[in-house]
Design a protein around this motif. Structure first.
Motif, PDB file in Angstrom:
ATOM      1  N   ARG A  25      27.635   7.044 -20.278  1.00  0.00           N
ATOM      2  CA  ARG A  25      28.189   8.185 -19.540  1.00  0.00           C
ATOM      3  C   ARG A  25      28.508   7.813 -18.097  1.00  0.00           C
ATOM      4  O   ARG A  25      29.409   8.375 -17.488  1.00  0.00           O
ATOM      5  CB  ARG A  25      27.211   9.354 -19.556  1.00  0.00           C
ATOM      6  CG  ARG A  25      27.162  10.065 -20.860  1.00  0.00           C
ATOM      7  CD  ARG A  25      26.303  11.316 -20.738  1.00  0.00           C
ATOM      8  NE  ARG A  25      25.505  11.416 -21.935  1.00  0.00           N
ATOM      9  CZ  ARG A  25      24.288  11.911 -22.000  1.00  0.00           C
ATOM     10  NH1 ARG A  25      23.694  12.370 -20.923  1.00  0.00           N
ATOM     11  NH2 ARG A  25      23.656  11.970 -23.142  1.00  0.00           N
ATOM     12  N   HIS A  26      27.725   6.873 -17.560  1.00  0.00           N
ATOM     13  CA  HIS A  26      27.947   6.366 -16.204  1.00  0.00           C
ATOM     14  C   HIS A  26      27.943   4.839 -16.280  1.00  0.00           C
ATOM     15  O   HIS A  26      27.094   4.175 -15.693  1.00  0.00           O
ATOM     16  CB  HIS A  26      26.862   6.887 -15.249  1.00  0.00           C
ATOM     17  CG  HIS A  26      26.881   8.369 -15.111  1.00  0.00           C
ATOM     18  ND1 HIS A  26      27.789   9.023 -14.309  1.00  0.00           N
ATOM     19  CD2 HIS A  26      26.138   9.321 -15.692  1.00  0.00           C
ATOM     20  CE1 HIS A  26      27.589  10.325 -14.404  1.00  0.00           C
ATOM     21  NE2 HIS A  26      26.594  10.533 -15.243  1.00  0.00           N
ATOM     22  N   GLU A  75      20.096   9.626 -15.011  1.00  0.00           N
ATOM     23  CA  GLU A  75      21.061  10.496 -14.366  1.00  0.00           C
ATOM     24  C   GLU A  75      20.304  11.657 -13.732  1.00  0.00           C
ATOM     25  O   GLU A  75      20.008  12.655 -14.380  1.00  0.00           O
ATOM     26  CB  GLU A  75      22.016  10.984 -15.450  1.00  0.00           C
ATOM     27  CG  GLU A  75      23.102  11.877 -15.021  1.00  0.00           C
ATOM     28  CD  GLU A  75      23.954  12.265 -16.218  1.00  0.00           C
ATOM     29  OE1 GLU A  75      24.302  13.429 -16.291  1.00  0.00           O
ATOM     30  OE2 GLU A  75      24.253  11.409 -17.060  1.00  0.00           O
ATOM     31  N   GLU A 130      27.607   2.478 -13.206  1.00  0.00           N
ATOM     32  CA  GLU A 130      26.263   2.432 -12.611  1.00  0.00           C
ATOM     33  C   GLU A 130      25.267   1.700 -13.496  1.00  0.00           C
ATOM     34  O   GLU A 130      24.285   1.156 -13.000  1.00  0.00           O
ATOM     35  CB  GLU A 130      25.749   3.861 -12.384  1.00  0.00           C
ATOM     36  CG  GLU A 130      26.545   4.641 -11.376  1.00  0.00           C
ATOM     37  CD  GLU A 130      26.153   6.101 -11.347  1.00  0.00           C
ATOM     38  OE1 GLU A 130      25.120   6.480 -11.943  1.00  0.00           O
ATOM     39  OE2 GLU A 130      26.884   6.877 -10.720  1.00  0.00           O
TER      40      GLU A 130
END
Length: 89
Positions: free
Chosen positions: A22-23, A75, A26
């Protein structure tokens, strides 16, 4: 919330890779290490892998490839999740 540990890189990947993706920017370090471990299972024999799950969904992922330090990805991980992980270590 519950902490799960993994002995198998593919199982760890199945549990956390969608969460990490999702990220992706990162979490590219952990995603790359997981990919390496899947392709080289012997290299991953002593890895420490854990995930804090809430309602069946990961909220925190942790990976350590000795002798390197622990990598933690989450997150906006809640303090409860971090405390659970810290208590494990």
């Amino acid at each position: 919330m519950e902490l799960f540990t993994f002995q198998d890189v593919p199982a760890f990947s199945a549990a956390v890779a969608p969460f990490l993706a999702r990220h992706e920017a990162e979490n590219n370090l952990m995603l790359g290490i997981i990919d390496f471990g899947i392709k080289n299972p012997a290299a991953a024999a002593d890895w420490e892998m854990a995930a804090v799950m809430d309602g069946g969904e990961p909220v925190l992922a942790a990976l350590r490839t000795p002798p390197q330090n622990l990598i933690v990805a989450g997150e906006g991980a809640e303090a409860d999740a971090l405390a659970l992980l810290a208590a494990h270590y």
